[in-house]
Motif scaffolding. Structure first.
Motif, PDB file in Angstrom:
ATOM      1  N   GLU A 163       1.033  -5.688   9.024  1.00  0.00           N
ATOM      2  CA  GLU A 163       0.376  -4.461   8.543  1.00  0.00           C
ATOM      3  C   GLU A 163       1.589  -3.818   7.644  1.00  0.00           C
ATOM      4  O   GLU A 163       1.612  -3.145   6.607  1.00  0.00           O
ATOM      5  CB  GLU A 163      -0.061  -3.414   9.621  1.00  0.00           C
ATOM      6  N   ASN A 164       2.774  -3.878   8.374  1.00  0.00           N
ATOM      7  CA  ASN A 164       4.108  -3.366   7.587  1.00  0.00           C
ATOM      8  C   ASN A 164       4.207  -4.060   6.272  1.00  0.00           C
ATOM      9  O   ASN A 164       4.795  -3.479   5.530  1.00  0.00           O
ATOM     10  CB  ASN A 164       5.376  -3.610   8.636  1.00  0.00           C
ATOM     11  N   THR A 167       1.708  -2.882   3.791  1.00  0.00           N
ATOM     12  CA  THR A 167       2.038  -1.507   3.327  1.00  0.00           C
ATOM     13  C   THR A 167       3.354  -1.555   2.296  1.00  0.00           C
ATOM     14  O   THR A 167       3.449  -0.936   1.409  1.00  0.00           O
ATOM     15  CB  THR A 167       2.340  -0.601   4.564  1.00  0.00           C
ATOM     16  N   ASP A 168       4.315  -2.457   2.664  1.00  0.00           N
ATOM     17  CA  ASP A 168       5.691  -2.556   1.854  1.00  0.00           C
ATOM     18  C   ASP A 168       5.156  -3.074   0.498  1.00  0.00           C
ATOM     19  O   ASP A 168       5.629  -2.760  -0.489  1.00  0.00           O
ATOM     20  CB  ASP A 168       6.710  -3.450   2.553  1.00  0.00           C
ATOM     21  N   ALA A 170       2.159  -2.900  -1.004  1.00  0.00           N
ATOM     22  CA  ALA A 170       1.450  -2.075  -1.439  1.00  0.00           C
ATOM     23  C   ALA A 170       2.350  -1.119  -2.333  1.00  0.00           C
ATOM     24  O   ALA A 170       2.196  -0.472  -3.742  1.00  0.00           O
ATOM     25  CB  ALA A 170       0.593  -1.440  -0.868  1.00  0.00           C
ATOM     26  N   ARG A 171       3.346  -0.714  -1.688  1.00  0.00           N
ATOM     27  CA  ARG A 171       4.221   0.163  -2.093  1.00  0.00           C
ATOM     28  C   ARG A 171       5.039  -0.184  -3.298  1.00  0.00           C
ATOM     29  O   ARG A 171       5.327   0.423  -4.457  1.00  0.00           O
ATOM     30  CB  ARG A 171       5.251   0.649  -1.080  1.00  0.00           C
ATOM     31  N   LYS A 174       2.683  -0.512  -6.310  1.00  0.00           N
ATOM     32  CA  LYS A 174       2.389   0.981  -6.848  1.00  0.00           C
ATOM     33  C   LYS A 174       3.708   1.335  -7.861  1.00  0.00           C
ATOM     34  O   LYS A 174       3.377   1.867  -8.743  1.00  0.00           O
ATOM     35  CB  LYS A 174       2.112   1.894  -5.754  1.00  0.00           C
ATOM     36  N   ILE A 229      -5.776  -2.944  -0.368  1.00  0.00           N
ATOM     37  CA  ILE A 229      -6.233  -1.752   0.154  1.00  0.00           C
ATOM     38  C   ILE A 229      -7.591  -1.948   0.735  1.00  0.00           C
ATOM     39  O   ILE A 229      -7.870  -1.410   1.933  1.00  0.00           O
ATOM     40  CB  ILE A 229      -6.473  -0.425  -0.912  1.00  0.00           C
TER      41      ILE A 229
END
Length: 232
Positions: A163-164, A167-168, A170-171, A174, A229
């Motif tokens: 998950e981490n 998230t990283d 995805a960041r 973005k 996502i």
């Protein structure tokens, strides 16, 4: 005739890869390491040698094959005793993959080969401490080959991430999307300075081409972000 032949060969390649997937699935819980480890390494080698498959199936079959391989190697890492001998063997396999990566060009199929090499690399455990620099060399070579093939590492299909890590990732995507959007706006604003800017204008052709390239890259990144996502 050419396209008919191409379609036929792609279908043949698909059938070959489906057989590899079935073998991988049949053996992904096999704990007879002396037999299973060489088998999976052979499956990965064979996968890289097979040519293109129909585009609509590329991602689907790669995901199936990768997942079966990951299941096996994760189980292997958990249950096998990591000894110095294992580490030496790991170094040997990593060296082979690094040497193979160095031969990659920007011909058709190169990205798939890079993905396969990277996945195989990630499935190898530790190496002896005095050989640890091979990891840096691999990452450096990987970046060079990605640049040669005009692809960002974020676009490579990877094994399951935490998950981490997701998230990283995805960041980072973005941030890249934001940068690309700004670059495109800047280029389009530059074109606005010209009276009736046209792709036919030799002075502007490169700018139009660059905008097209960046927009295509932007779309890819957006799709990747959506996949993360949506949990796909």
């Amino acid at each position: 005739n050419y396209y008919k032949s191409l379609k036929g060969s792609q279908q043949s390649h698909l059938e070959e890869k489906l057989k590899l997937i079935q073998t991988a699935k049949d053996n992904m819980n096999n704990e007879e390491w002396d037999i299973a480890v060489p088998l999976f390494k052979k499956l990965q080698e064979d996968w890289k040698k097979i040519g293109h498959v129909p585009k609509s199936m590329t991602n689907k079959i790669w995901d199936e094959f990768r997942d079966a391989c990951n299941t096996f190697f994760n189980n292997y890492r958990e249950k096998s005793n990591t000894s110095t001998d294992n580490w030496k063997e790991n170094y040997k396999h990593k060296k082979e993959l690094l040497d193979e990566l160095k031969t990659i060009t920007n011909e058709d199929g190169s990205i798939e080969k890079i993905e396969a090499i990277k996945t195989a690399w990630n499935n190898i455990g530790k190496v002896p401490r005095e050989k640890i620099s091979i990891n840096s060399e691999f990452n450096k070579t990987l970046r060079e080959k990605l640049k040669l093939n005009k692809i960002n590492e974020l676009e490579l299909k990877e094994e399951g991430l935490s998950e981490n890590q997701l998230t990283d990732k995805a960041r980072k995507i973005k941030s890249q999307i934001s940068d690309l959007e700004a670059e495109i706006v800047k280029l389009e604003n530059n074109l606005a300075f010209f009276n009736k800017p046209s792709r036919e204008n030799p002075l502007l052709k490169d700018t139009f081409d660059t905008i097209d390239e960046k927009k295509a890259h932007l779309e890819t990144l957006r799709q990747n972000l959506h996949s993360i996502i949506a949990g796909e």
